[in-house]
Design a protein around this motif. Structure first.
Motif, PDB file in Angstrom:
ATOM      1  N   LYS A 139       0.808  -1.217   0.000  1.00 27.59           N
ATOM      2  CA  LYS A 139       0.000   0.000   0.000  1.00 27.59           C
ATOM      3  C   LYS A 139       0.845   1.272   0.000  1.00 27.59           C
ATOM      4  CE  LYS A 139      -3.989   2.011   2.280  1.00 27.59           C
ATOM      5  NZ  LYS A 139      -4.975   1.864   3.343  1.00 27.59           N
ATOM      6  N   HIS A 140       2.011   1.253   0.670  1.00 31.83           N
ATOM      7  CA  HIS A 140       2.730   2.504   0.915  1.00 31.83           C
ATOM      8  C   HIS A 140       4.132   2.579   0.307  1.00 31.83           C
ATOM      9  CE1 HIS A 140      -0.447   3.670   3.651  1.00 31.83           C
ATOM     10  NE2 HIS A 140      -0.310   2.512   4.292  1.00 31.83           N
ATOM     11  N   ASN A 141       4.642   1.506  -0.280  1.00 33.55           N
ATOM     12  CA  ASN A 141       6.001   1.547  -0.811  1.00 33.55           C
ATOM     13  C   ASN A 141       6.160   2.615  -1.901  1.00 33.55           C
ATOM     14  OD1 ASN A 141       8.763   0.615  -1.051  1.00 33.55           O
ATOM     15  ND2 ASN A 141       8.141  -0.255  -3.003  1.00 33.55           N
ATOM     16  N   GLY A 142       5.225   2.700  -2.812  1.00 35.57           N
ATOM     17  CA  GLY A 142       5.299   3.716  -3.876  1.00 35.57           C
ATOM     18  C   GLY A 142       5.311   5.119  -3.298  1.00 35.57           C
ATOM     19  N   TRP A 143       4.423   5.354  -2.337  1.00 32.16           N
ATOM     20  CA  TRP A 143       4.388   6.662  -1.693  1.00 32.16           C
ATOM     21  C   TRP A 143       5.715   6.962  -0.991  1.00 32.16           C
ATOM     22  CZ3 TRP A 143       5.179   7.633   3.453  1.00 32.16           C
ATOM     23  CH2 TRP A 143       5.034   8.957   3.833  1.00 32.16           C
ATOM     24  N   LEU A 144       6.242   5.977  -0.263  1.00 26.69           N
ATOM     25  CA  LEU A 144       7.503   6.171   0.459  1.00 26.69           C
ATOM     26  C   LEU A 144       8.640   6.491  -0.513  1.00 26.69           C
ATOM     27  CD1 LEU A 144       9.077   6.108   3.139  1.00 26.69           C
ATOM     28  CD2 LEU A 144       9.383   3.648   2.789  1.00 26.69           C
ATOM     29  N   MET A 145       8.700   5.788  -1.630  1.00 23.06           N
ATOM     30  CA  MET A 145       9.761   6.041  -2.618  1.00 23.06           C
ATOM     31  C   MET A 145       9.623   7.452  -3.193  1.00 23.06           C
ATOM     32  SD  MET A 145      11.500   2.979  -3.614  1.00 23.06           S
ATOM     33  CE  MET A 145      11.397   2.817  -5.341  1.00 23.06           C
ATOM     34  N   ARG A 146       8.415   7.890  -3.479  1.00 19.21           N
ATOM     35  CA  ARG A 146       8.227   9.259  -3.991  1.00 19.21           C
ATOM     36  C   ARG A 146       8.612  10.286  -2.929  1.00 19.21           C
ATOM     37  NH1 ARG A 146       3.809   6.642  -5.913  1.00 19.21           N
ATOM     38  NH2 ARG A 146       2.431   7.501  -4.312  1.00 19.21           N
TER      39      ARG A 146
ATOM     40  N   GLY B 109       0.501  -4.719  13.013  1.00 23.52           N
ATOM     41  CA  GLY B 109      -0.920  -4.644  12.702  1.00 23.52           C
ATOM     42  C   GLY B 109      -1.642  -3.573  13.487  1.00 23.52           C
ATOM     43  N   ALA B 110      -1.081  -3.151  14.611  1.00 27.17           N
ATOM     44  CA  ALA B 110      -1.719  -2.140  15.449  1.00 27.17           C
ATOM     45  C   ALA B 110      -1.338  -0.716  15.056  1.00 27.17           C
ATOM     46  CB  ALA B 110      -1.338  -2.373  16.910  1.00 27.17           C
ATOM     47  N   VAL B 111      -0.458  -0.554  14.084  1.00 23.12           N
ATOM     48  CA  VAL B 111      -0.010   0.781  13.674  1.00 23.12           C
ATOM     49  C   VAL B 111      -1.161   1.493  12.972  1.00 23.12           C
ATOM     50  CG1 VAL B 111       1.587   2.038  12.180  1.00 23.12           C
ATOM     51  CG2 VAL B 111       2.391   0.073  13.493  1.00 23.12           C
ATOM     52  N   ARG B 112      -1.516   2.675  13.485  1.00 25.40           N
ATOM     53  CA  ARG B 112      -2.637   3.441  12.926  1.00 25.40           C
ATOM     54  C   ARG B 112      -2.192   4.356  11.783  1.00 25.40           C
ATOM     55  NH1 ARG B 112      -4.973   4.908  18.683  1.00 25.40           N
ATOM     56  NH2 ARG B 112      -6.092   2.984  19.088  1.00 25.40           N
ATOM     57  N   GLU B 113      -0.969   4.883  11.883  1.00 25.61           N
ATOM     58  CA  GLU B 113      -0.451   5.817  10.885  1.00 25.61           C
ATOM     59  C   GLU B 113       0.837   5.258  10.279  1.00 25.61           C
ATOM     60  OE1 GLU B 113      -1.920   8.584   9.907  1.00 25.61           O
ATOM     61  OE2 GLU B 113      -3.564   8.434  11.336  1.00 25.61           O
ATOM     62  N   PRO B 114       0.728   4.326   9.354  1.00 23.98           N
ATOM     63  CA  PRO B 114       1.931   3.687   8.815  1.00 23.98           C
ATOM     64  C   PRO B 114       2.864   4.674   8.106  1.00 23.98           C
ATOM     65  CG  PRO B 114      -0.024   2.957   7.633  1.00 23.98           C
ATOM     66  CD  PRO B 114      -0.496   3.775   8.772  1.00 23.98           C
ATOM     67  N   ARG B 115       2.320   5.666   7.435  1.00 26.85           N
ATOM     68  CA  ARG B 115       3.184   6.633   6.745  1.00 26.85           C
ATOM     69  C   ARG B 115       3.992   7.457   7.732  1.00 26.85           C
ATOM     70  NH1 ARG B 115      -0.183   8.704   1.412  1.00 26.85           N
ATOM     71  NH2 ARG B 115      -0.285   6.629   0.456  1.00 26.85           N
ATOM     72  N   ALA B 116       3.387   7.837   8.841  1.00 28.68           N
ATOM     73  CA  ALA B 116       4.123   8.586   9.864  1.00 28.68           C
ATOM     74  C   ALA B 116       5.234   7.717  10.448  1.00 28.68           C
ATOM     75  CB  ALA B 116       3.168   9.044  10.970  1.00 28.68           C
ATOM     76  N   LEU B 117       4.934   6.447  10.687  1.00 28.76           N
ATOM     77  CA  LEU B 117       5.952   5.528  11.200  1.00 28.76           C
ATOM     78  C   LEU B 117       7.091   5.376  10.198  1.00 28.76           C
ATOM     79  CD1 LEU B 117       6.978   3.420  13.255  1.00 28.76           C
ATOM     80  CD2 LEU B 117       5.573   1.730  12.050  1.00 28.76           C
ATOM     81  N   MET B 118       6.738   5.199   8.929  1.00 33.66           N
ATOM     82  CA  MET B 118       7.767   5.008   7.904  1.00 33.66           C
ATOM     83  C   MET B 118       8.641   6.256   7.748  1.00 33.66           C
ATOM     84  SD  MET B 118       6.034   2.640   4.976  1.00 33.66           S
ATOM     85  CE  MET B 118       4.441   3.412   4.907  1.00 33.66           C
ATOM     86  N   THR B 119       8.054   7.447   7.805  1.00 35.58           N
ATOM     87  CA  THR B 119       8.874   8.661   7.678  1.00 35.58           C
ATOM     88  C   THR B 119       9.767   8.837   8.898  1.00 35.58           C
ATOM     89  OG1 THR B 119       7.062  10.046   8.506  1.00 35.58           O
ATOM     90  CG2 THR B 119       7.322   9.880   6.112  1.00 35.58           C
ATOM     91  N   THR B 120       9.271   8.470  10.071  1.00 36.88           N
ATOM     92  CA  THR B 120      10.102   8.550  11.274  1.00 36.88           C
ATOM     93  C   THR B 120      11.286   7.603  11.173  1.00 36.88           C
ATOM     94  OG1 THR B 120       8.220   9.192  12.639  1.00 36.88           O
ATOM     95  CG2 THR B 120      10.121   8.259  13.787  1.00 36.88           C
TER      96      THR B 120
END
Length: 172
Positions: free
Chosen positions: A19-26, A56-67
């Protein structure tokens, strides 16, 4: 029971990746403070996520990935700064004191390991440890400089020694 948790975390990681790999790469590609390619950093982020429990309990995966990405970038930049500082010092040495590329790599890796160990300490513990071990300053002088008691300096130096022991034990 532990096996089902691992399977659930792998499924959560797989879902995050899809779901988020493309967003993370951009996102990484737009950053100007990165130290390596967006693909390498994205891979490192997902590798770091592999070690985290309860994905599975992570609510904001994008925030976690950017951190996670920012922390990886800071660590890489710190290592790069250590390497460049060491290389600048080597360049200033007379040619007769120059060392081989292999010796240079060993020293750079040792400096990076020391830097990583020191980064685990609080600012005061790091300063107390360095003043004691590198400068050879007496505990009373260190206490006066840091504005703490001599017994606190002993605790700080013990924390530094413990971190040194753990760092060397983890290296093999």
């Amino acid at each position: 029971m532990a096996t089902s948790v691992v399977v659930e975390d792998r499924a959560a990681l797989d879902g995050m990746f899809r779901k988020h790999n493309g967003w993370l790469m951009r996102w990484l590609g737009r950053q100007r403070w990165t130290v390596s390619s967006a693909e390498d950093l994205a891979s490192d982020v997902f590798i770091a996520l592999l070690t985290m429990p309860n994905l599975g309990a992570v609510r904001e995966p994008r925030a976690l990935m950017t951190t996670v990405a920012r922390r990886l970038i800071c660590d890489a930049r710190r290592r790069d700064d250590v390497r460049r500082s060491y290389e600048a010092e080597l360049a200033a040495l007379p040619e007769s004191l120059d060392i081989s590329a292999e010796e240079r790599l060993i020293v750079v890796q040792a400096l990076q390991a020391i830097d990583a160990m020191l980064s685990t300490l609080s600012d005061k513990a790091r300063r107390a440890f360095l003043l004691s071990q590198v400068e050879g300053a007496p505990y009373a002088d260190i206490a006066a400089e840091l504005g703490v008691s001599v017994s606190m300096v002993r605790k700080y130096v013990a924390q530094g020694l413990r971190a040194t022991y753990l760092a060397t034990a983890n290296q093999g």
